[in-house]
Design a protein around this motif. Structure first.
Motif, PDB file in Angstrom:
ATOM      1  N   LYS A 115       1.067  -1.251   0.014  1.00  0.00           N
ATOM      2  CA  LYS A 115       0.036   0.028   0.291  1.00  0.00           C
ATOM      3  C   LYS A 115       0.526   1.355  -0.065  1.00  0.00           C
ATOM      4  CE  LYS A 115      -3.923  -2.459   2.507  1.00  0.00           C
ATOM      5  NZ  LYS A 115      -4.653  -2.467   3.857  1.00  0.00           N
ATOM      6  N   THR A 116       1.739   0.912   1.381  1.00  0.00           N
ATOM      7  CA  THR A 116       3.339   2.378   0.702  1.00  0.00           C
ATOM      8  C   THR A 116       3.444   2.649  -0.378  1.00  0.00           C
ATOM      9  OG1 THR A 116       3.561   2.076   2.851  1.00  0.00           O
ATOM     10  CG2 THR A 116       4.974   3.500   1.587  1.00  0.00           C
ATOM     11  N   ALA A 117       3.519   1.349  -1.309  1.00  0.00           N
ATOM     12  CA  ALA A 117       4.221   1.961  -2.910  1.00  0.00           C
ATOM     13  C   ALA A 117       3.375   2.323  -3.320  1.00  0.00           C
ATOM     14  CB  ALA A 117       4.728   0.327  -3.473  1.00  0.00           C
ATOM     15  N   PHE A 118       2.280   1.463  -3.279  1.00  0.00           N
ATOM     16  CA  PHE A 118       0.903   1.897  -4.490  1.00  0.00           C
ATOM     17  C   PHE A 118       1.079   3.696  -3.937  1.00  0.00           C
ATOM     18  CE2 PHE A 118      -0.909  -2.138  -4.921  1.00  0.00           C
ATOM     19  CZ  PHE A 118      -0.315  -2.078  -5.996  1.00  0.00           C
ATOM     20  N   ALA A 119       1.168   3.737  -2.955  1.00  0.00           N
ATOM     21  CA  ALA A 119       0.618   5.352  -2.986  1.00  0.00           C
ATOM     22  C   ALA A 119       2.120   6.115  -3.193  1.00  0.00           C
ATOM     23  CB  ALA A 119       0.405   5.878  -0.961  1.00  0.00           C
ATOM     24  N   LEU A 120       3.274   5.878  -3.091  1.00  0.00           N
ATOM     25  CA  LEU A 120       4.504   6.334  -3.793  1.00  0.00           C
ATOM     26  C   LEU A 120       4.303   6.967  -5.077  1.00  0.00           C
ATOM     27  CD1 LEU A 120       6.753   7.100  -2.287  1.00  0.00           C
ATOM     28  CD2 LEU A 120       8.051   5.609  -3.535  1.00  0.00           C
ATOM     29  N   THR A 121       3.286   5.969  -5.892  1.00  0.00           N
ATOM     30  CA  THR A 121       3.178   6.105  -7.555  1.00  0.00           C
ATOM     31  C   THR A 121       2.297   7.073  -7.683  1.00  0.00           C
ATOM     32  OG1 THR A 121       1.822   4.319  -7.832  1.00  0.00           O
ATOM     33  CG2 THR A 121       4.029   3.191  -8.175  1.00  0.00           C
ATOM     34  N   VAL A 122       1.417   7.225  -6.608  1.00  0.00           N
ATOM     35  CA  VAL A 122       0.705   8.671  -7.550  1.00  0.00           C
ATOM     36  C   VAL A 122       1.445   9.612  -7.153  1.00  0.00           C
ATOM     37  CG1 VAL A 122      -1.678   9.476  -6.472  1.00  0.00           C
ATOM     38  CG2 VAL A 122      -1.593   6.600  -6.606  1.00  0.00           C
ATOM     39  N   GLU A 123       2.398   9.816  -5.905  1.00  0.00           N
ATOM     40  CA  GLU A 123       3.494  11.373  -5.826  1.00  0.00           C
ATOM     41  C   GLU A 123       4.278  11.883  -6.661  1.00  0.00           C
ATOM     42  OE1 GLU A 123       4.071  12.090  -1.776  1.00  0.00           O
ATOM     43  OE2 GLU A 123       2.632  10.240  -1.429  1.00  0.00           O
ATOM     44  N   HIS A 124       5.137  10.019  -6.998  1.00  0.00           N
ATOM     45  CA  HIS A 124       5.840  10.060  -7.874  1.00  0.00           C
ATOM     46  C   HIS A 124       5.719   9.089  -8.926  1.00  0.00           C
ATOM     47  CE1 HIS A 124       8.306  12.299  -4.704  1.00  0.00           C
ATOM     48  NE2 HIS A 124       7.004  11.226  -3.574  1.00  0.00           N
ATOM     49  N   PRO A 125       4.706   9.614 -10.503  1.00  0.00           N
ATOM     50  CA  PRO A 125       3.864   8.660 -11.071  1.00  0.00           C
ATOM     51  C   PRO A 125       5.563   7.646 -11.729  1.00  0.00           C
ATOM     52  CG  PRO A 125       3.135  10.771 -11.157  1.00  0.00           C
ATOM     53  CD  PRO A 125       4.179  10.826 -10.312  1.00  0.00           C
ATOM     54  N   ASN A 126       6.529   8.887 -11.690  1.00  0.00           N
ATOM     55  CA  ASN A 126       7.613   7.847 -12.599  1.00  0.00           C
ATOM     56  C   ASN A 126       8.796   7.273 -11.574  1.00  0.00           C
ATOM     57  OD1 ASN A 126       8.674  10.044 -11.026  1.00  0.00           O
ATOM     58  ND2 ASN A 126      10.873  10.821 -12.126  1.00  0.00           N
ATOM     59  N   MET A 153      10.967  -8.038  -5.763  1.00  0.00           N
ATOM     60  CA  MET A 153       9.837  -7.387  -5.770  1.00  0.00           C
ATOM     61  C   MET A 153       9.718  -5.562  -6.552  1.00  0.00           C
ATOM     62  SD  MET A 153       7.735 -10.057  -2.862  1.00  0.00           S
ATOM     63  CE  MET A 153       8.477  -8.627  -1.402  1.00  0.00           C
ATOM     64  N   PHE A 154       8.405  -5.978  -6.672  1.00  0.00           N
ATOM     65  CA  PHE A 154       8.455  -4.508  -7.172  1.00  0.00           C
ATOM     66  C   PHE A 154       7.416  -3.811  -7.582  1.00  0.00           C
ATOM     67  CE2 PHE A 154      11.702  -7.196  -9.782  1.00  0.00           C
ATOM     68  CZ  PHE A 154      13.169  -5.865  -9.284  1.00  0.00           C
ATOM     69  N   VAL A 155       6.916  -1.938  -7.214  1.00  0.00           N
ATOM     70  CA  VAL A 155       5.649  -1.858  -8.367  1.00  0.00           C
ATOM     71  C   VAL A 155       5.692  -0.923  -9.063  1.00  0.00           C
ATOM     72  CG1 VAL A 155       4.188  -0.396  -7.003  1.00  0.00           C
ATOM     73  CG2 VAL A 155       4.492  -2.090  -5.868  1.00  0.00           C
ATOM     74  N   TRP A 156       5.582  -0.505  -9.644  1.00  0.00           N
ATOM     75  CA  TRP A 156       5.499   0.921 -10.799  1.00  0.00           C
ATOM     76  C   TRP A 156       4.266   1.330 -11.973  1.00  0.00           C
ATOM     77  CZ3 TRP A 156      10.037  -2.258 -11.516  1.00  0.00           C
ATOM     78  CH2 TRP A 156      10.119  -4.080 -12.245  1.00  0.00           C
ATOM     79  N   ARG A 157       4.319   2.180 -12.177  1.00  0.00           N
ATOM     80  CA  ARG A 157       3.227   2.444 -13.367  1.00  0.00           C
ATOM     81  C   ARG A 157       3.590   1.221 -14.758  1.00  0.00           C
ATOM     82  NH1 ARG A 157      -0.241   6.773 -13.838  1.00  0.00           N
ATOM     83  NH2 ARG A 157      -0.160   6.517 -15.968  1.00  0.00           N
TER      84      ARG A 157
END
Length: 367
Positions: A126-137, A200-204
């Motif tokens: 959830k933290t990583a998902f939130a980070l992609t909202v604030e920093h899409p890149n 493991m990763f999270v990204w757009r």
């Protein structure tokens, strides 16, 4: 929209002879009666609905995956005709998801880890998902808080903190470090600024594809051909033609390391994951999930008897077959209907080499 992608394409050769080409380790019921794939799916299922979870696996295992995960929509299994390492696997899934949802955000997780507590894993996602909202890149990886100086894992060197709405620990990545020697690993742990690299990763989806275009343009071009054909009558033919020709390379080498060095437009971040994390990649690691007796014999066998035997790993797939030992210590003994493995525990990493020699001598008979 948020998605979970389980990478389930590994062959699991270090767990031979129970892990075979027709049923690799992620499909074996080795964790409290469940497969590693089922355990991985359940971790994601706690925060995502079934239709937002995908599995990337060998095309030959697609039907087995669906049997293992009956809730999973058939179209959510993305098949690789051959394995081309993780850079192409994550690019492939990102291309498919971006075509379905241009704003797709993907959590890429593994199918061969035991991670507990699950709630802490889900909080980190959830933290990583939130980070992609604030920093899409941003390209987010997860850092496992190390408990000792492990020499068999890569490390992530963290830098300055990155603020995240809603809390959670996230940092800029200074560097990825290869598997160190023991003194170096101990220094990493003592510093408090290094994590085990979880893989493991999270990204757009669009962000990781842009980085793939910058660092691995030939693979990107091939994956765009697959994307164009996805959902058309030519889909299977194009995948089978293009995918095997892609350069075999890991996502760390192809994308994460160059991006962490400022080569490209993405920023690399690490989210701390304070969990017990077990990579079930060998017999010694699998033993940590098995019951043990008073002599520290880790065992999974319907009929077994140990006399004056200590610190062994005993596994049998045949409950009617008796496995017995006398005066044996620090050994691995694995019985299956057509193959038996016996080796010292400290030689467990050589099982992969053994499988290669078996293939050379016997072909695919015992693969």
């Amino acid at each position: 929209m948020q998605y979970g992608v389980i990478m389930a394409g590994g062959s699991g050769t270090r767990l031979w002879p129970i892990s075979r080409g027709n049923k690799p380790k992620q499909l074996l019921r080795v964790v409290r009666g469940k497969s590693l794939l089922q355990v991985s799916y359940e971790r994601l299922r706690g925060i995502l609905p079934a239709n937002q979870i995908y599995v990337c696996t060998n095309s030959a295992h697609a039907s087995l995956v669906l049997e293992d995960l009956p809730e999973l929509p058939r179209e959510n299994v993305i098949g690789e005709p051959v394995g081309r390492d993780t850079a192409n696997a994550v690019g492939y899934t990102a291309a498919v998801l971006k075509k379905r949802d241009p704003d797709a955000v993907c959590a890429v997780v593994t199918a061969d880890h035991v991670i507990e507590p699950i709630a802490d894993f889900q909080t980190a996602l959830k933290t990583a998902f939130a980070l992609t909202v604030e920093h899409p890149n941003v390209l987010v990886t997860f850092g496992i808080v190390p408990t000792f100086g492990h020499t068999g894992l890569g490390y992530v060197h963290r830098g300055e903190p990155l603020p995240v709405k809603g809390g959670g620990s996230a940092y800029k990545v200074l560097a990825f470090r290869e598997k160190p020697d023991k003194p170096t690993a101990d220094r990493y742990v003592e510093s408090g600024r290094y994590y085990w690299n979880s893989g493991m990763f999270v990204w757009r989806a669009d962000t990781v594809l842009n980085e793939l275009a910058a660092h691995l343009p030939d693979s990107y071009a091939g994956l765009m051909k697959i994307s164009d054909a996805w959902g058309t009558p030519n889909q299977e033919a194009v995948v089978n033609d293009v995918y095997p020709k892609l350069k075999k390379i890991s996502v760390d080498y192809a994308i994460m390391e160059p991006a962490s060095q400022g080569k490209g437009k993405a920023q690399v971040a690490v989210v701390e994951m304070p969990v017990h994390w077990l990579d079930v990649g060998s017999w010694t690691s699998l033993a940590e999930t098995l019951p043990t007796d008073e002599h520290n014999n880790a065992h999974e066998c319907g009929s077994c008897l140990f006399v004056d035997s200590d610190d062994n790993i005993i596994f049998s797939t045949d409950p009617a077959h008796l496995v017995s030992t006398i005066g044996v210590s620090d050994m691995i003994i694995v019985h299956t209907p057509d193959a038996t493995l016996v080796c010292p525990k400290n030689e467990s990493q050589r099982v992969k080499d053994l499988v290669g020699k078996i293939k050379d001598k016997f072909g695919d008979k015992f693969q």
